[in-house]
Design a protein around this motif. Structure first.
Motif, PDB file in Angstrom:
ATOM      1  N   LEU A 115      21.810  18.455  23.465  1.00 38.67           N
ATOM      2  CA  LEU A 115      22.319  18.847  24.763  1.00 38.67           C
ATOM      3  C   LEU A 115      22.214  20.245  24.950  1.00 38.67           C
ATOM      4  CD1 LEU A 115      22.808  18.019  27.749  1.00 38.67           C
ATOM      5  CD2 LEU A 115      25.324  18.162  26.957  1.00 38.67           C
ATOM      6  N   ILE A 116      23.063  20.974  23.930  1.00 39.35           N
ATOM      7  CA  ILE A 116      23.252  22.434  24.124  1.00 39.35           C
ATOM      8  C   ILE A 116      22.080  23.111  24.002  1.00 39.35           C
ATOM      9  CG2 ILE A 116      24.388  24.525  23.131  1.00 39.35           C
ATOM     10  CD1 ILE A 116      26.900  22.531  22.728  1.00 39.35           C
ATOM     11  N   THR A 117      21.183  22.953  22.766  1.00 41.86           N
ATOM     12  CA  THR A 117      20.005  23.412  22.629  1.00 41.86           C
ATOM     13  C   THR A 117      19.095  23.295  23.757  1.00 41.86           C
ATOM     14  OG1 THR A 117      19.391  21.631  21.200  1.00 41.86           O
ATOM     15  CG2 THR A 117      20.206  23.429  20.180  1.00 41.86           C
ATOM     16  N   HIS A 118      19.047  21.986  24.364  1.00 40.79           N
ATOM     17  CA  HIS A 118      18.159  21.797  25.561  1.00 40.79           C
ATOM     18  C   HIS A 118      18.478  22.462  26.747  1.00 40.79           C
ATOM     19  CE1 HIS A 118      16.032  19.059  28.498  1.00 40.79           C
ATOM     20  NE2 HIS A 118      17.025  19.412  29.288  1.00 40.79           N
ATOM     21  N   ILE A 119      19.856  22.645  27.085  1.00 40.35           N
ATOM     22  CA  ILE A 119      20.102  23.468  28.011  1.00 40.35           C
ATOM     23  C   ILE A 119      19.649  24.919  27.858  1.00 40.35           C
ATOM     24  CG2 ILE A 119      22.098  24.611  29.264  1.00 40.35           C
ATOM     25  CD1 ILE A 119      23.569  21.614  28.894  1.00 40.35           C
ATOM     26  N   ILE A 120      20.073  25.408  26.892  1.00 41.63           N
ATOM     27  CA  ILE A 120      19.807  26.934  26.677  1.00 41.63           C
ATOM     28  C   ILE A 120      18.278  27.114  26.710  1.00 41.63           C
ATOM     29  CG2 ILE A 120      19.719  28.740  24.823  1.00 41.63           C
ATOM     30  CD1 ILE A 120      22.342  27.436  23.908  1.00 41.63           C
ATOM     31  N   LEU A 121      17.370  26.408  25.865  1.00 41.99           N
ATOM     32  CA  LEU A 121      16.030  26.575  26.053  1.00 41.99           C
ATOM     33  C   LEU A 121      15.474  26.214  27.419  1.00 41.99           C
ATOM     34  CD1 LEU A 121      15.132  25.596  22.231  1.00 41.99           C
ATOM     35  CD2 LEU A 121      15.338  27.722  23.146  1.00 41.99           C
ATOM     36  N   LYS A 168      -1.113  34.948  23.955  1.00 39.97           N
ATOM     37  CA  LYS A 168       0.159  35.615  23.538  1.00 39.97           C
ATOM     38  C   LYS A 168       1.371  34.946  23.595  1.00 39.97           C
ATOM     39  CE  LYS A 168       2.042  40.042  22.296  1.00 39.97           C
ATOM     40  NZ  LYS A 168       1.937  41.339  22.497  1.00 39.97           N
ATOM     41  N   ILE A 169       1.512  34.662  25.105  1.00 40.64           N
ATOM     42  CA  ILE A 169       2.927  33.965  25.285  1.00 40.64           C
ATOM     43  C   ILE A 169       2.693  32.648  25.214  1.00 40.64           C
ATOM     44  CG2 ILE A 169       2.474  33.963  27.952  1.00 40.64           C
ATOM     45  CD1 ILE A 169       5.403  35.045  28.172  1.00 40.64           C
ATOM     46  N   SER A 170       1.712  32.049  25.374  1.00 40.99           N
ATOM     47  CA  SER A 170       1.663  30.440  25.209  1.00 40.99           C
ATOM     48  C   SER A 170       2.063  30.003  23.798  1.00 40.99           C
ATOM     49  CB  SER A 170       0.427  29.835  25.769  1.00 40.99           C
ATOM     50  OG  SER A 170       0.114  30.062  27.043  1.00 40.99           O
ATOM     51  N   ARG A 171       1.792  30.846  22.987  1.00 42.92           N
ATOM     52  CA  ARG A 171       2.256  30.691  21.678  1.00 42.92           C
ATOM     53  C   ARG A 171       3.764  30.348  21.355  1.00 42.92           C
ATOM     54  NH1 ARG A 171      -1.847  34.721  19.626  1.00 42.92           N
ATOM     55  NH2 ARG A 171      -3.420  33.412  19.100  1.00 42.92           N
ATOM     56  N   TRP A 172       4.707  30.990  22.410  1.00 39.14           N
ATOM     57  CA  TRP A 172       5.803  30.801  22.230  1.00 39.14           C
ATOM     58  C   TRP A 172       6.364  29.646  23.285  1.00 39.14           C
ATOM     59  CZ3 TRP A 172       9.245  32.842  18.873  1.00 39.14           C
ATOM     60  CH2 TRP A 172       8.691  33.924  17.997  1.00 39.14           C
ATOM     61  N   THR A 173       5.461  29.568  24.481  1.00 38.91           N
ATOM     62  CA  THR A 173       5.904  28.758  25.632  1.00 38.91           C
ATOM     63  C   THR A 173       5.649  27.318  25.285  1.00 38.91           C
ATOM     64  OG1 THR A 173       5.039  30.411  27.232  1.00 38.91           O
ATOM     65  CG2 THR A 173       5.322  28.038  27.873  1.00 38.91           C
ATOM     66  N   PHE A 174       4.477  26.917  24.490  1.00 43.51           N
ATOM     67  CA  PHE A 174       4.093  25.476  24.098  1.00 43.51           C
ATOM     68  C   PHE A 174       5.335  25.052  23.502  1.00 43.51           C
ATOM     69  CE2 PHE A 174       2.708  22.523  21.039  1.00 43.51           C
ATOM     70  CZ  PHE A 174       2.125  21.424  21.739  1.00 43.51           C
ATOM     71  N   PRO A 175       5.731  25.127  22.152  1.00 43.31           N
ATOM     72  CA  PRO A 175       6.687  24.719  21.350  1.00 43.31           C
ATOM     73  C   PRO A 175       8.066  24.480  21.919  1.00 43.31           C
ATOM     74  CG  PRO A 175       6.319  26.910  20.505  1.00 43.31           C
ATOM     75  CD  PRO A 175       5.345  26.656  21.513  1.00 43.31           C
ATOM     76  N   LEU A 176       8.342  25.818  22.560  1.00 45.38           N
ATOM     77  CA  LEU A 176       9.849  25.505  23.670  1.00 45.38           C
ATOM     78  C   LEU A 176       9.872  24.613  24.574  1.00 45.38           C
ATOM     79  CD1 LEU A 176      10.577  29.430  23.490  1.00 45.38           C
ATOM     80  CD2 LEU A 176      11.749  27.827  22.312  1.00 45.38           C
ATOM     81  N   TRP A 177       8.711  24.537  25.495  1.00 44.63           N
ATOM     82  CA  TRP A 177       8.457  23.571  26.557  1.00 44.63           C
ATOM     83  C   TRP A 177       8.430  22.371  26.258  1.00 44.63           C
ATOM     84  CZ3 TRP A 177       3.922  24.290  30.399  1.00 44.63           C
ATOM     85  CH2 TRP A 177       4.306  23.472  31.542  1.00 44.63           C
ATOM     86  N   PHE A 178       7.605  21.946  24.884  1.00 41.21           N
ATOM     87  CA  PHE A 178       7.494  20.654  24.315  1.00 41.21           C
ATOM     88  C   PHE A 178       8.869  20.258  23.950  1.00 41.21           C
ATOM     89  CE2 PHE A 178       6.584  17.798  20.932  1.00 41.21           C
ATOM     90  CZ  PHE A 178       6.130  16.823  21.701  1.00 41.21           C
ATOM     91  N   TYR A 179       9.860  21.281  23.327  1.00 40.98           N
ATOM     92  CA  TYR A 179      11.034  20.571  22.690  1.00 40.98           C
ATOM     93  C   TYR A 179      12.036  20.362  23.997  1.00 40.98           C
ATOM     94  CZ  TYR A 179      15.622  21.150  20.540  1.00 40.98           C
ATOM     95  OH  TYR A 179      16.935  20.844  20.328  1.00 40.98           O
TER      96      TYR A 179
END
Length: 182
Positions: free
Chosen positions: A122-128, A153-164
């Motif tokens: 929950l906490i990691t979900h909320i923060i991310l 460049k930014i999507s390399r970060w966006t994809f894994p975070l958004w998926f998580y």
């Protein structure tokens, strides 16, 4: 189009993205920490957590599909998949805000290691979920404005975070679902 026009256009949209990146998490935090129960009268929103899990599941599928399409070089279907993920996430956000505006908060009732796991997820979900807002908006803006190098460049970060965030949203639902009041 001149460089000056593009930079002026960028500035306008980047300011909008910055404002939304602060406003959206603040609105969600306000609703979580200052419950607004019953402001919509007798409107029943008890079905919305299931809808949230569905929207998050579909978002995760759209993200994976979009990732697969771009790896195969299929820009058209990648764009469709990512637009779908964005729209699903927007619907989720509207529904989530509506739910928390109307419904009483639900407490997790699990114990032991499951309680620790639940709160970690929950906490990691909320923060991310708060952090991902500007990443998604910038990724979309750079794609729409055809700034592909910046988009990549930014999507390399966006994809894994958004998926998580999408996947953990579903996990949080399944873990807390037994504790929702009927």
């Amino acid at each position: 189009m001149s460089t000056k026009a593009v930079n002026a256009n960028d500035t306008k949209y980047l300011i909008l993205i910055a404002v939304l990146s602060v406003a959206v998490p603040l609105l969600v935090a306000l609703l979580l920490f200052v419950p607004q129960t019953g402001k919509l009268g007798d409107v029943d929103v008890t079905f919305l957590p299931k809808l949230h899990a569905l929207l998050n599941s579909l978002t995760a599928i759209a993200l994976l599909t979009g990732f697969r399409f771009i790896k195969k070089g299929n820009i058209r279907y990648h764009r469709f998949s990512m637009t779908t993920a964005f729209v699903l996430s927007a619907f989720f956000l509207i529904s989530y805000v509506t739910y928390h505006y109307q419904a009483a908060p639900t407490s997790y009732g699990g114990e032991g290691i499951m309680r620790t796991i639940y709160y970690f997820v929950l906490i990691t979900h909320i923060i991310l979920a708060a952090i991902i807002v500007p990443f998604v908006l910038l990724s979309v803006y750079f794609a729409i404005s055809n700034q592909i190098a910046r988009h990549r460049k930014i999507s390399r970060w966006t994809f894994p975070l958004w998926f998580y965030v999408a996947v953990t949203g579903v996990l949080v639902y399944f873990m807390i679902a037994p504790y929702y009041s009927s």
